[in-house]
Design a protein around this motif. Sequence first.
Motif, PDB file in Angstrom:
ATOM      1  N   LEU A  12       7.723 -18.854 -12.940  1.00 58.42           N
ATOM      2  CA  LEU A  12       7.837 -18.851 -14.369  1.00 58.42           C
ATOM      3  C   LEU A  12       7.795 -18.016 -15.539  1.00 58.42           C
ATOM      4  O   LEU A  12       8.432 -18.583 -16.842  1.00 58.42           O
ATOM      5  CB  LEU A  12       5.997 -18.552 -14.675  1.00 58.42           C
ATOM      6  N   CYS A  13       7.439 -16.463 -15.183  1.00 59.57           N
ATOM      7  CA  CYS A  13       8.558 -15.263 -15.843  1.00 59.57           C
ATOM      8  C   CYS A  13      10.412 -16.378 -16.244  1.00 59.57           C
ATOM      9  O   CYS A  13      10.902 -15.739 -16.909  1.00 59.57           O
ATOM     10  CB  CYS A  13       8.272 -14.011 -15.570  1.00 59.57           C
ATOM     11  N   LYS A  14      11.042 -16.261 -14.767  1.00 58.36           N
ATOM     12  CA  LYS A  14      12.275 -16.715 -14.632  1.00 58.36           C
ATOM     13  C   LYS A  14      12.347 -17.808 -15.334  1.00 58.36           C
ATOM     14  O   LYS A  14      13.004 -17.709 -16.666  1.00 58.36           O
ATOM     15  CB  LYS A  14      12.512 -16.520 -13.745  1.00 58.36           C
ATOM     16  N   LEU A  15      11.155 -18.823 -15.639  1.00 59.47           N
ATOM     17  CA  LEU A  15      11.461 -20.083 -16.473  1.00 59.47           C
ATOM     18  C   LEU A  15      11.692 -20.202 -17.949  1.00 59.47           C
ATOM     19  O   LEU A  15      12.779 -20.653 -18.244  1.00 59.47           O
ATOM     20  CB  LEU A  15      10.573 -20.991 -16.015  1.00 59.47           C
ATOM     21  N   ASP A  16      11.507 -18.806 -18.069  1.00 62.26           N
ATOM     22  CA  ASP A  16      11.500 -18.406 -19.494  1.00 62.26           C
ATOM     23  C   ASP A  16      12.236 -17.245 -19.659  1.00 62.26           C
ATOM     24  O   ASP A  16      12.318 -16.984 -21.568  1.00 62.26           O
ATOM     25  CB  ASP A  16       9.845 -17.728 -20.277  1.00 62.26           C
ATOM     26  N   GLY A  17      13.382 -17.750 -19.173  1.00 63.96           N
ATOM     27  CA  GLY A  17      14.837 -16.638 -19.324  1.00 63.96           C
ATOM     28  C   GLY A  17      14.601 -15.334 -18.939  1.00 63.96           C
ATOM     29  O   GLY A  17      15.646 -14.492 -19.497  1.00 63.96           O
ATOM     30  N   HIS A  18      13.611 -14.811 -18.117  1.00 63.41           N
ATOM     31  CA  HIS A  18      13.856 -12.978 -17.988  1.00 63.41           C
ATOM     32  C   HIS A  18      14.315 -12.881 -16.720  1.00 63.41           C
ATOM     33  O   HIS A  18      13.934 -13.176 -16.249  1.00 63.41           O
ATOM     34  CB  HIS A  18      11.515 -12.790 -18.009  1.00 63.41           C
ATOM     35  N   PRO A  19      14.603 -12.060 -16.830  1.00 62.55           N
ATOM     36  CA  PRO A  19      15.369 -11.277 -15.358  1.00 62.55           C
ATOM     37  C   PRO A  19      13.782 -11.075 -14.349  1.00 62.55           C
ATOM     38  O   PRO A  19      12.899 -10.658 -14.878  1.00 62.55           O
ATOM     39  CB  PRO A  19      16.296 -10.122 -16.596  1.00 62.55           C
ATOM     40  N   ASP A  20      14.464 -11.099 -13.103  1.00 62.10           N
ATOM     41  CA  ASP A  20      13.176 -10.898 -12.172  1.00 62.10           C
ATOM     42  C   ASP A  20      12.274  -9.763 -12.440  1.00 62.10           C
ATOM     43  O   ASP A  20      11.807  -8.818 -12.078  1.00 62.10           O
ATOM     44  CB  ASP A  20      14.175 -10.802 -11.213  1.00 62.10           C
ATOM     45  N   HIS A  21      13.190  -8.734 -12.688  1.00 64.62           N
ATOM     46  CA  HIS A  21      13.165  -6.815 -13.060  1.00 64.62           C
ATOM     47  C   HIS A  21      12.949  -6.412 -14.019  1.00 64.62           C
ATOM     48  O   HIS A  21      12.487  -5.622 -14.365  1.00 64.62           O
ATOM     49  CB  HIS A  21      14.090  -6.043 -12.034  1.00 64.62           C
ATOM     50  N   ALA A  22      12.460  -7.437 -15.798  1.00 65.74           N
ATOM     51  CA  ALA A  22      12.295  -7.043 -16.856  1.00 65.74           C
ATOM     52  C   ALA A  22      11.017  -6.799 -17.090  1.00 65.74           C
ATOM     53  O   ALA A  22      10.042  -6.840 -15.972  1.00 65.74           O
ATOM     54  CB  ALA A  22      12.711  -8.609 -18.049  1.00 65.74           C
ATOM     55  N   GLU A  23      11.356  -6.243 -17.793  1.00 64.73           N
ATOM     56  CA  GLU A  23       9.958  -4.553 -17.882  1.00 64.73           C
ATOM     57  C   GLU A  23       9.471  -4.856 -19.645  1.00 64.73           C
ATOM     58  O   GLU A  23      10.737  -4.487 -20.247  1.00 64.73           O
ATOM     59  CB  GLU A  23      10.465  -3.501 -17.405  1.00 64.73           C
ATOM     60  N   MET A  24       8.734  -4.285 -19.628  1.00 62.37           N
ATOM     61  CA  MET A  24       7.835  -3.814 -21.210  1.00 62.37           C
ATOM     62  C   MET A  24       6.930  -3.314 -20.937  1.00 62.37           C
ATOM     63  O   MET A  24       5.712  -3.403 -20.101  1.00 62.37           O
ATOM     64  CB  MET A  24       7.471  -5.820 -21.530  1.00 62.37           C
ATOM     65  N   ASN A  25       6.935  -1.982 -21.729  1.00 64.54           N
ATOM     66  CA  ASN A  25       6.013  -0.779 -21.757  1.00 64.54           C
ATOM     67  C   ASN A  25       5.347  -0.343 -20.454  1.00 64.54           C
ATOM     68  O   ASN A  25       4.484   0.379 -19.597  1.00 64.54           O
ATOM     69  CB  ASN A  25       4.633  -1.148 -22.176  1.00 64.54           C
ATOM     70  N   GLY A  26       6.893  -0.429 -19.140  1.00 64.07           N
ATOM     71  CA  GLY A  26       6.156   0.355 -17.550  1.00 64.07           C
ATOM     72  C   GLY A  26       5.938  -0.593 -17.198  1.00 64.07           C
ATOM     73  O   GLY A  26       5.884  -0.214 -15.570  1.00 64.07           O
ATOM     74  N   THR A  27       5.386  -1.453 -17.004  1.00 62.50           N
ATOM     75  CA  THR A  27       4.867  -2.710 -16.164  1.00 62.50           C
ATOM     76  C   THR A  27       6.085  -3.982 -16.758  1.00 62.50           C
ATOM     77  O   THR A  27       6.114  -4.924 -17.043  1.00 62.50           O
ATOM     78  CB  THR A  27       3.254  -3.369 -16.485  1.00 62.50           C
ATOM     79  N   THR A  28       6.337  -3.613 -14.731  1.00 58.35           N
ATOM     80  CA  THR A  28       7.129  -5.685 -14.791  1.00 58.35           C
ATOM     81  C   THR A  28       6.147  -6.928 -15.149  1.00 58.35           C
ATOM     82  O   THR A  28       5.029  -6.593 -15.978  1.00 58.35           O
ATOM     83  CB  THR A  28       7.564  -5.427 -12.973  1.00 58.35           C
ATOM     84  N   LEU A  29       7.507  -8.016 -16.195  1.00 58.32           N
ATOM     85  CA  LEU A  29       7.110  -8.917 -17.096  1.00 58.32           C
ATOM     86  C   LEU A  29       6.442  -9.707 -16.203  1.00 58.32           C
ATOM     87  O   LEU A  29       5.310 -10.710 -16.578  1.00 58.32           O
ATOM     88  CB  LEU A  29       8.498  -8.862 -17.940  1.00 58.32           C
ATOM     89  N   TRP A  30       6.704 -10.049 -15.141  1.00 59.50           N
ATOM     90  CA  TRP A  30       6.280 -11.421 -14.238  1.00 59.50           C
ATOM     91  C   TRP A  30       5.063 -11.114 -14.305  1.00 59.50           C
ATOM     92  O   TRP A  30       3.995 -11.877 -13.608  1.00 59.50           O
ATOM     93  CB  TRP A  30       6.941 -11.578 -13.326  1.00 59.50           C
ATOM     94  N   GLN A  31       4.049  -9.253 -14.303  1.00 60.82           N
ATOM     95  CA  GLN A  31       2.989  -9.434 -14.248  1.00 60.82           C
ATOM     96  C   GLN A  31       2.071 -10.245 -15.489  1.00 60.82           C
ATOM     97  O   GLN A  31       0.586 -10.756 -15.113  1.00 60.82           O
ATOM     98  CB  GLN A  31       2.273  -8.115 -13.990  1.00 60.82           C
ATOM     99  N   ASP A  32       2.664 -10.012 -16.645  1.00 64.22           N
ATOM    100  CA  ASP A  32       2.313 -10.840 -17.723  1.00 64.22           C
ATOM    101  C   ASP A  32       1.672 -12.480 -17.216  1.00 64.22           C
ATOM    102  O   ASP A  32       0.577 -13.042 -17.881  1.00 64.22           O
ATOM    103  CB  ASP A  32       2.738 -11.225 -19.540  1.00 64.22           C
ATOM    104  N   TYR A  33       2.423 -12.675 -16.514  1.00 62.44           N
ATOM    105  CA  TYR A  33       1.814 -14.539 -15.727  1.00 62.44           C
ATOM    106  C   TYR A  33       1.033 -14.764 -14.896  1.00 62.44           C
ATOM    107  O   TYR A  33       1.123 -15.683 -15.009  1.00 62.44           O
ATOM    108  CB  TYR A  33       3.964 -14.654 -15.765  1.00 62.44           C
TER     109      TYR A  33
END
Length: 78
Positions: A12-33
């Motif tokens: 889902l994260c990749k579908l939204d155009g984010h790279p696999d290891h993208a981070e925000m505030n020290g957390t990998t973005l995919w965890q938000d999904y």
Amino acid sequence: MTRAPESAARALCKLDGHPDHAEMNGTTLWQDYLPKARAVLLSVRNPSDAVLAAADALPCSVDTTACWQAMVDAALSE
């Protein structure tokens, strides 16, 4: 092997155009999904008649992975 919720969240994260290891505030973005991924998995927890028929159509000797893949393929084609 990656667990299903993580794998789905990453997809889902990749579908939204984010790279696999993208981070925000020290957390990998995919965890938000993860909540969305879990919701999807819960929605397919109870297979439809078409999905069950796909599994029933396989020979008894088919391995569990092949059975699961046939069931998911049937769900995707509904």
